[in-house]
Scaffold this motif. Structure first.
Motif, PDB file in Angstrom:
ATOM      1  N   GLY A  15       0.831  -1.196   0.000  1.00 55.43           N
ATOM      2  CA  GLY A  15       0.000   0.000   0.000  1.00 55.43           C
ATOM      3  C   GLY A  15       0.866   1.246   0.000  1.00 55.43           C
ATOM      4  O   GLY A  15       0.636   2.190   0.759  1.00 55.43           O
TER       5      GLY A  15
ATOM      6  N   ASP B  68       1.013  -1.682  -4.668  1.00 55.80           N
ATOM      7  CA  ASP B  68      -0.241  -0.956  -4.442  1.00 55.80           C
ATOM      8  C   ASP B  68      -1.241  -1.449  -5.481  1.00 55.80           C
ATOM      9  O   ASP B  68      -0.848  -1.798  -6.605  1.00 55.80           O
ATOM     10  CB  ASP B  68      -0.043   0.548  -4.575  1.00 55.80           C
ATOM     11  CG  ASP B  68      -1.150   1.343  -3.889  1.00 55.80           C
ATOM     12  OD1 ASP B  68      -0.844   2.063  -2.913  1.00 55.80           O
ATOM     13  OD2 ASP B  68      -2.315   1.235  -4.329  1.00 55.80           O
TER      14      ASP B  68
ATOM     15  N   GLY C  80      -1.446   1.321   5.901  1.00 52.99           N
ATOM     16  CA  GLY C  80      -2.163   0.364   5.056  1.00 52.99           C
ATOM     17  C   GLY C  80      -3.205  -0.428   5.819  1.00 52.99           C
ATOM     18  O   GLY C  80      -4.340  -0.586   5.362  1.00 52.99           O
TER      19      GLY C  80
END
Length: 782
Positions: A84, A106, A151
Motif C-alpha cells: 500500500g 499498491d 495500510g
C-alpha cells in the motif's frame, strides 16, 4: 495510507480526501492519485524526519539474508516490502539511506506507474508492482521486513469489519522470513489494535513505540509504530512499550484507548501463559500455540473455535482431547463427538473431568468435542457434519492421505418409539416433558415380570437436565381395575388443567393404561430402601408397638418413590415436600399419584421445611392446611405435619429423611441434590431434626470424584456413622447418615436385611429381591 484526521491538514488536502470516501476502493484511489499528480507526494502520518531514527534502528537490527554487520552500508541485502505504498516518499528515503532491495506494491495502477516514472533513473533498483496486499503474489518467507504506513488502518474501516485486515495480516505472516519484522505505522485505534494484537499473539514478539513529532506541531492524533518480530518460539510474551502511557502528548481518548488495548491484550497473554481455558483459533494452533498437532500428546486438552471464515458456514466452540492412556487399544485414531445445545450445560460435557470420561468411553486416540449452541438451532445435523468435516481435518493427527471418513459420534438414548403427552413450562423448573417410550432393550427382570413384547414406560424429564430422566414408570394394561377408575374420577377436568397452564395431548387412556406403582424403574430408589436395613431393628420395634414411622421425602418428582413406599411399607407416615406446584399436578394427572392420610404433599421449600420443624417444640408441630385455587395443599404453619408413634403424641423427631431433588445448575458438577442440601449448616439442622435412631438419606449424582469426596467429608464431620451404596453402571451414590450409638455393624447386615425384608409387602416376591440384593453392597465409610 491512512484515514480520519490525517496529516497534513491543509485545505487542499482535505478537498482531495473527500474524493476518496471508501479507503478500500481501488477506483477511488486511482481517481485520488490522478488528481494528485506524479510529483506531489502525500504523507499520511509522520514525516521522514520523525521516522528516520526509529525506523533505521529497527531495520539495522533486522537479520538480512547475507553477511551484515550492525552498521548501515549501501550494499545491504535486506529485503523490504512496502505494501500500500501510495505516493509516499518513505521507500525512497529508505533507499537513499542504503536499503537497496525494496519492493513496493499498491493496487492502484495509476500510482504505481507514477512512482515507477519518478524513480526509474535515480533509484533503478527499486521495484514497483501493481498488487492487492490482501492477496500477495510472493512466495512464502520472501522478505526480511514488511513496512506498513497506514495500510492496515485503511483496510480496517469499521463499517466493513475485520475481513480485509485479517486477510492482509495473514499474507504478512506468510511472506515474512523467520526472524523478520512487521513494522506497522498506525493511529492505534482500538478495532485496529484488537486485530493486530490477536493475529500476532503466538510465535511473535511485539512492542509499541510512539513516533516523536515536531515541537511546533500538536496533531490531534499521534502516530504509533507497532513492531511484530517473527519468533520460532511458541512462548507467549507480553507486549512491551517504550513510553509512559500516562504522559503521552496526544488526545486523551487516543492515549487511553492505546493503554487499555495493550493492558487487555497482556492480560489475555498472561491467562494463556497460566494455562487458563481460553479459546484458540485454528490460526493460533497452526502457529504452534499448543505444539505440533500432527502428533498425539498424552493428556493434551484445550478449547478452540472452528469456522467463522473462509469456506465454513458456521462457527463452533470445540475441545480437543488426546487420550491420557495410550496403552489401551483405540477404536478410532481420530473422531468427532457432537454435543447438542440442550446438553451442553451438563457436567459431562461442560467440565474437564467429564470430557475426559467421554474420550475414554469413545475409544478415540484424539477426540474433537464440538458443542453446539443456539446459532445451530435450525441447521440439520447433515449440514453440520458436512461443514465440520472440512474444518476438523486440519486437526487430525498424522498424515491422513487415505481419504478415510472421520467418524462422527453423538450420545443416543436407545428409544425405539416415543410419544410426547405433555410439554409445559414452569416458572420454577423450566420446561417439563412427559412422554411414553418403548425401549430397544429392556431389563430382564422387568420383562420376566411382565412378558409383553413392547413394554411402555412413562418418563418425566426436566429439560434443564435433558440427559437425565427424572422419573420413570412402568405402564400396565388394566381395563377393569376399580383403582384405575377411581384415579380417573379424581383427575381434574380438562378445563381445570388449562387453568393450571397446560393441556394434555391425546389424553391418557386410563381405562387401558395405568402406572404400576409396585415397581421402581430407578435402581437408586430401590437402593435407598435397601439402606433402611440400617435401622430395621428400630423399624420393627415401632411396627410391633402398632405405631407409625415418620418419614419425610424432599422432592416429589412423578411421585413414584413415595407411592412405592406407601404400598410396600404401610407403617410409614410419609410427608413429601415439593417446591413446584406444577410438578404435583403432573404427578397426579399423569403418574397416578394419590394422597391419603398417610401420604401427604406440602408445597414448600425443603430446607425451610426441615429447619422450621427443628426450630419448634413437638407441641408446636401441628400443620394447618388450606386449599388454594388450584386445589393444592400448602403448608401455612411454622413446622411440618408429623404423626406420632402412638396416637395423640407427637414424635420427638424425624425417623427417616430422604433428599431426592435435582439441581437447577448442573454445570456445578452436581446433578443431585442442589448444593444447599449438602452444606454443613443444613446437615447440622438435619442432625438436630432426626429422632434418636433416625436415618438421613441423600441421593448424590456427580461424575466428579472431587465433588463426591467433598460431600462425603462434610457428612463425616456431622454424622456419627456414614454408609454408602454405589450401584454398578450408575453415577448415583446413595449416602446414609446416622447419629445413633446403637448402629448396626457390617457383620450383622445379612440379619438386618432379612429383618427389613419381613417388613416389606409386595405382590411379586421378585420385587423384594431387587431391594434386598443392593443392601449387600452398602459400605461403611465411618
Amino acid at each position: 495510507m491512512g484515514k480520519r484526521d490525517k496529516q497534513p491538514s491543509q485545505s487542499s488536502s482535505d478537498e482531495l480526501l473527500k474524493t476518496l470516501g471508501d479507503f478500500t476502493s481501488k477506483e477511488n484511489w486511482d481517481k485520488f492519485f490522478t488528481i494528485r499528480g506524479t510529483d506531489d507526494s502525500f504523507e499520511w502520518y509522520a514525516e521522514w524526519t520523525e521516522l528516520r531514527q526509529p525506523l533505521l534502528a529497527l531495520l539495522d537490527g533486522a537479520p538480512p539474508t547475507g553477511n551484515h554487520d550492525t552498521s548501515l552500508h549501501p550494499n545491504s541485502p535486506l529485503q523490504i516490502l512496502v505494501p500500500g505504498c501510495g505516493n509516499s516518499r518513505l521507500s525512497e528515503h529508505l533507499y537513499d539511506a542504503g536499503f537497496k532491495d525494496i519492493t513496493n506494491i499498491d493496487f492502484s495502477k495509476v500510482v504505481i506507474s507514477d512512482m515507477l516514472r519518478r524513480n526509474v533513473r535515480e533509484r533503478p533498483g527499486m521495484r514497483w508492482r501493481v498488487m492487492d496486499m490482501t492477496g500477495m503474489q510472493f512466495a512464502d518467507e520472501t522478505f526480511d521486513a514488511v513496512l506498513d504506513k497506514g495500510g492496515l488502518d485503511a483496510l480496517m474501516e469499521p463499517e466493513l469489519g475485520p475481513k480485509l485486515g485479517t486477510q492482509y495480516l495473514s499474507e504478512v505472516q506468510r511472506v515474512l522470513k523467520s526472524g523478520g519484522k512487521f513494522i506497522c505505522l498506525t493511529l492505534a485505534e482500538s478495532h485496529v489494535l484488537g486485530l493486530l494484537f490477536s493475529k500476532f499473539r503466538f510465535g511473535w514478539r511485539m512492542s509499541v513505540q510512539a513516533i516523536p513529532h515536531k515541537p511546533s506541531a500538536k496533531p490531534s492524533l499521534r502516530t504509533f509504530m507497532v513492531i511484530a518480530e517473527k519468533d520460532i518460539s511458541t512462548n507467549l510474551l507480553p507486549i512491551t512499550s517504550s513510553f509512559d502511557h500516562c504522559s503521552l502528548d496526544c488526545s486523551g481518548s487516543q492515549a487511553a484507548g492505546l493503554h487499555e488495548a495493550v493492558e487487555n491484550e497482556n492480560q489475555i497473554r498472561r491467562e494463556y501463559s497460566s494455562g487458563s481455558d481460553i479459546l484458540y483459533s485454528l490460526e493460533d494452533l497452526q502457529l504452534g500455540a499448543k505444539g505440533d498437532l500432527t502428533k498425539l500428546s498424552q493428556g493434551r486438552r484445550f478449547q478452540l473455535t472452528l469456522g467463522g471464515q473462509g469456506g465454513s458456514r458456521f462457527t463452533y466452540r470445540a475441545v480437543l482431547l488426546d487420550a491420557k492412556d495410550n496403552s489401551v487399544p483405540f477404536s478410532y485414531h481420530f473422531g468427532v463427538f457432537i454435543v447438542p445445545k440442550t446438553r451442553a450445560h451438563e457436567w459431562l460435557f461442560s467440565s474437564e473431568e467429564g470430557q475426559w470420561l467421554v474420550i475414554e468411553s469413545s475409544k478415540a486416540a484424539r477426540l474433537i468435542m464440538v458443542i453446539l449452541d443456539s446459532s445451530h438451532a435450525n441447521i440439520s445435523m447433515d449440514d453440520i457434519q458436512k461443514d465440520l468435516s472440512l474444518l476438523v481435518k486440519q486437526l487430525a493427527p498424522g498424515k491422513d492421505d487415505n481419504g478415510s471418513q472421520i467418524p462422527f459420534m453423538m450420545a443416543g438414548d436407545g428409544i425405539k418409539q416415543r410419544h410426547i403427552l405433555l410439554k409445559v413450562t414452569s416458572s420454577l423448573t423450566g420446561t417439563i416433558i412427559v412422554e411414553d417410550v418403548v425401549y430397544e432393550n429392556v431389563d430382564g427382570d422387568v420383562s420376566r415380570l411382565f412378558p409383553s413384547k413392547d413394554l411402555i414406560f412413562r418418563r418425566l424429564i426436566f429439560q434443564r437436565t435433558e440427559g437425565l430422566v427424572q422419573s420413570e414408570a412402568l405402564l400396565t394394561r388394566d381395563e377393569s381395575s376399580p383403582k384405575a377408575v377411581e384415579m380417573e374420577r379424581k383427575k381434574p377436568s380438562s378445563s381445570k388443567s388449562k387453568r393450571r397452564g397446560y393441556q394434555k395431548r391425546n389424553g391418557e387412556p386410563s381405562n387401558r393404561l395405568k402406572v404400576y406403582h409396585d415397581y421402581l424403574a430407578s435402581s437408586y430408589h430401590t437402593g435407598i430402601i435397601s439402606g433402611f436395613m440400617l435401622i430395621s431393628s428400630y423399624l420393627e420395634s415401632v411396627v410391633s408397638a402398632g405405631n407409625m414411622v415418620n418419614a419425610v421425602v424432599v422432592g416429589l418428582g412423578a411421585g413414584l418413590f413415595p407411592m412405592f413406599l406407601h404400598g410396600c411399607m404401610p407403617f410409614l407416615q410419609i410427608e413429601v415436600v415439593e417446591l413446584d406446584p406444577v410438578i404435583l399436578n403432573i404427578a397426579r394427572d399423569y403418574f397416578g399419584f394419590d394422597e391419603d392420610k398417610y401420604l401427604k404433599v406440602h408445597i414448600a421449600d425443603g430446607i425451610k421445611f426441615v429447619r422450621e420443624f427443628n426450630n419448634h417444640a413437638p407441641s408446636d408441630r401441628i400443620l394447618h392446611q388450606h386449599e388454594d385455587t388450584s386445589g393444592i395443599s400448602k403448608s401455612s404453619s411454622k413446622g411440618s405435619c408429623i404423626i406420632s408413634h402412638a396416637d395423640g403424641n407427637m414424635s420427638p423427631g424425624l425417623d427417616i429423611l430422604v433428599i431426592d431433588v435435582d439441581s437447577s445448575d448442573s454445570s456445578s458438577g452436581m446433578t443431585c441434590p442442589a448444593a444447599d442440601f449438602v452444606e454443613e449448616s443444613f446437615l447440622l439442622t438435619v442432625k438436630d431434626s432426626l429422632s434418636e435412631q433416625g436415618l438421613f438419606v441423600v441421593n448424590l449424582v456427580s461424575r466428579s470424584s472431587a465433588i463426591k469426596d467433598m460431600v462425603i467429608e462434610r457428612m463425616k464431620t456431622v454424622f456419627s456413622h456414614l454408609f454408602s451404596l454405589q450401584l454398578e453402571k450408575d453415577v448415583n451414590i446413595v449416602l446414609f447418615g446416622l447419629c445413633s450409638e446403637f448402629c448396626v455393624q457390617e457383620d450383622s447386615f445379612p440379619e438386618a436385611a432379612l429383618q427389613l425384608e419381613k417388613l416389606l409387602k409386595f405382590k411379586h416376591p421378585e420385587i423384594s429381591k431387587s431391594i434386598i440384593e443392593p443392601s449387600k453392597k452398602i459400605k461403611c465409610l465411618k
